[in-house]
Enzyme design. Structure first.
Site, mmCIF file in Angstrom:
data_model
loop_
_atom_site.group_PDB
_atom_site.id
_atom_site.type_symbol
_atom_site.label_atom_id
_atom_site.label_comp_id
_atom_site.label_asym_id
_atom_site.label_seq_id
_atom_site.Cartn_x
_atom_site.Cartn_y
_atom_site.Cartn_z
ATOM 1 N N SER A 437 0.882 -1.300 -0.108
ATOM 2 C CA SER A 437 0.676 0.277 -0.438
ATOM 3 C C SER A 437 0.766 1.159 0.511
ATOM 4 O O SER A 437 -0.200 2.386 0.245
ATOM 5 C CB SER A 437 -1.150 -0.177 1.407
ATOM 6 O OG SER A 437 -0.480 0.017 2.184
ATOM 7 N N ASN A 508 -4.534 5.651 2.451
ATOM 8 C CA ASN A 508 -3.622 5.879 3.030
ATOM 9 C C ASN A 508 -3.200 7.801 2.760
ATOM 10 O O ASN A 508 -2.652 8.316 3.756
ATOM 11 C CB ASN A 508 -2.094 5.561 3.105
ATOM 12 C CG ASN A 508 -2.217 4.050 3.632
ATOM 13 O OD1 ASN A 508 -3.838 3.682 4.445
ATOM 14 N ND2 ASN A 508 -1.509 2.627 3.623
#
Length: 604
Positions: A437, A508
């Site tokens: 990620s 994120n």
């Protein structure tokens, strides 16, 4: 219900039942409640109170707003086809408020505007009439004193436009009379709202954190990185939010959010609150969100959202996946293997040695057993998944897989080595996916020697529970590869959002500036971790506050992600908080070791 012009008040119209409901002598008269200001908050209050049986006098000085809100209420009533309800009078004439037993001021969050509106209300309402201001940040005491009748004034602190069962904080000042306080409680109960106790300072901190987060979502959308639907879906499913950030802005009203951001920017000088250019352009163009029918999303005449596409791909058809490989034996690898096996895919999990492979299989079996006990997995599914899942310690076992998911340590050198090996072992056309990620998908693709076959499939932890998958693609990926990955994720029961390869992807990149801003509050002597978390949960409906979330993620993991984001973007919002570095250095890692921001002793 029909709308007609009133013969008694200029600029007024009334929404009335087509056939009036019969009224008996025993029936109590409907309470008459006034609302001044029909923006997003005022309109939401109107619908709640009208649905609760109040006769409403709705006042706004903008005739276009009056017509729009009246038309929308009429459309909602027609769509519901429910029982007849009391009248609503729409007017620009404040004198119509003289008959109201209680009046709510819901004009924009501006001291001068609210003072003026409250003054007009007081001038036409008899002494003793409760008057409520919906301010979220302005001092209620100051507003009350300015009216000259502070005993009659109280506040309704609304974090977002009210919805049935939604939160509201009744605010009494030291000067509020017992009668006015009782009227506030009665109104909240009648409207079906849930009273919460937050406090002015935690409410202000929570509002600033959320507004900064919403503003960054606008910037991300304006960059063309992801669609508004994918941004909203990612944050709603990835973080458990009650609504996506752009949906939330549409509900709040873009003009309201813009004004609040501008005031925060003026007061703090923090560039995080400088309204996103797109937000300013939309406000200037009159695209104010749900109130006008057009914002980041579009809405029908009842205010219901339009144009939400189903989860799917518009590209070419993908290749069927018959066998899946999972490379790794950690928590994420085990979770993914459980998901693919329970979805009916023959799955091989490849670890570094036979012992690690067996421990991973045992852990998946234990997880499936717990799933049966909790009703999440059937006994039949557990049995079939156990038969479909096998272990290995040699990457040659991946040679006959149609799709391989790498889930090893979040270290680029390690991942590149794995992809170089996968490029040699796997058959041409095999889809190769990384679960990263925060690292470069392109770097993994380059190492494989076959970048057209490589995508990022970011599962959220725990993979068997979380519904979101971020599907990241490089410029070199083949359309068929992307389509195959998208269709595969859908067969797993996952909702997929698509975005280009970039550090942090959607979730994120929006989440960690918000968490960093929360950590920055700790530099203040009056900051309170539990009060801030409570304000975020109670006021905005988030499943947990930022400090509890940091503990859950792990402070060391959070620091590593923030460092990677800052290395990539080099902008202030991604700069790791100094206090986070210090916490990790002191061994405070969060829930994982019982020492963190909210994990000591009885703190929850």
């Amino acid at each position: 219900m029909t709308a007609r012009q009133s013969d008694t008040k200029p600029g007024a119209s009334t929404v009335t039942p087509a056939t009036p409901a019969p009224v008996t002598d025993a029936a109590a008269p409907a309470p008459v409640t006034g609302i001044v200001g029909l923006g997003s908050t005022g309109e939401a209050l109107l619908h709640l109170l009208h649905g609760a049986g109040h006769t409403v006098v709705a006042v706004d000085t903008d005739l276009d707003v009056l017509a729009r809100v009246a038309g929308r209420l009429k459309a909602v009533i027609a769509a519901e086809n429910g029982p007849d309800r009391p009248d609503v009078t729409f007017t620009a004439d404040h004198t119509a408020l003289g008959e109201a037993g209680l009046v709510i001021e819901a004009v924009p969050e501006d001291l001068a505007a609210k003072t003026d509106a409250l003054g007009r209300i007081i001038s036409v309402c008899p002494p003793g009439t409760p008057v409520l201001t919906t301010t979220a940040a302005l001092p209620v005491t100051r507003l009350a004193i300015a009216t000259g009748r502070p005993a009659d004034v109280a506040g309704l602190r609304l974090f977002t436009p009210p919805a049935p069962g939604g939160p509201v904080e009744p605010v009494r000042t030291a000067l509020t009379s017992p009668e006015t306080a009782a009227a506030v409680d009665a109104l909240v109960a009648s409207a079906g709202l849930a009273p919460v106790a937050v406090g002015a300072r935690p409410a202000a901190d929570a509002t600033a954190l959320v507004l900064g987060f919403l503003n960054r979502a606008v910037i991300l959308f304006d960059e063309g990185y992801a669609t508004q639907h994918d941004i909203d879906t990612a944050m709603r499913l990835g973080c458990g939010l009650p609504a996506g950030p752009l949906e939330t802005l549409d509900r709040i009203g873009l003009g309201t959010a813009h004004a609040a951001l501008t005031e925060l920017w003026r007061r703090t000088g923090d560039s995080a609150f400088e309204p996103a250019p797109l937000l300013s352009r939309m406000v200037a163009a009159g695209r104010l969100g749900r109130t006008t029918g057009e914002g980041f999303h579009t809405y029908d005449e009842t205010g219901a959202p339009l144009g939400r596409p189903a989860d799917g791909s518009d590209g070419p058809a993908g290749v069927p996946v018959r066998r899946v490989g999972v490379l790794g034996s950690g928590a994420m690898a085990r979770g993914i293997a459980e998901v693919t096996a329970t979805a009916g895919y023959p799955t091989v999990l490849v670890a570094r040695d036979p012992e690690k492979a067996q421990r991973a299989l045992d852990a998946v079996a234990d997880s499936l057993t717990r799933g049966v006990r909790r009703g999440r997995v059937t006994v039949e599914t557990r049995a079939s998944a156990g038969e479909l899942l096998t272990g290995a310690h040699d990457m040659v076992a991946l040679a006959d897989c149609d799709l391989v998911i790498e889930a090893v340590a979040e270290d680029l050198d390690v991942k590149r080595a794995m992809f170089a090996a996968l490029g040699r072992v796997c058959a041409p056309g095999t889809v190769l996916a990384t679960t990263t990620s925060s690292l470069s998908v392109a770097a993994c693709a380059e190492a494989s020697g076959r970048p057209a076959d490589v995508v990022g499939i970011h599962f959220f932890n725990p993979a068997p529970v979380m519904k979101l998958v971020e599907l990241a693609h490089t410029d070199a990926v083949a359309p068929t590869t992307l389509a195959t990955a998208h269709a595969f994720c859908r067969t797993l029961g996952k909702t997929t959002v698509t975005c280009p390869d970039r550090t942090g992807f959607i979730v994120n990149s929006l989440l960690f500036p918000y968490l960093g801003a929360a950590l920055a509050l700790l530099e203040r002597h009056d900051a309170d971790i539990e009060e801030t978390d409570h304000a975020i949960r109670s006021g905005f409906g988030y499943p947990m506050g930022p400090f509890a979330l940091l503990d859950t993620i792990g402070l060391d993991v959070s620091l590593a992600i923030q460092n990677r984001l800052h290395e990539c973007f080099r902008t202030p919002e991604y700069e790791p908080a100094v206090v986070l570095d210090e916490l990790v250095a002191a061994g405070l890692l969060g829930r994982k070791n019982g020492r963190g921001l909210r994990t000591a002793g009885a703190r929850r």
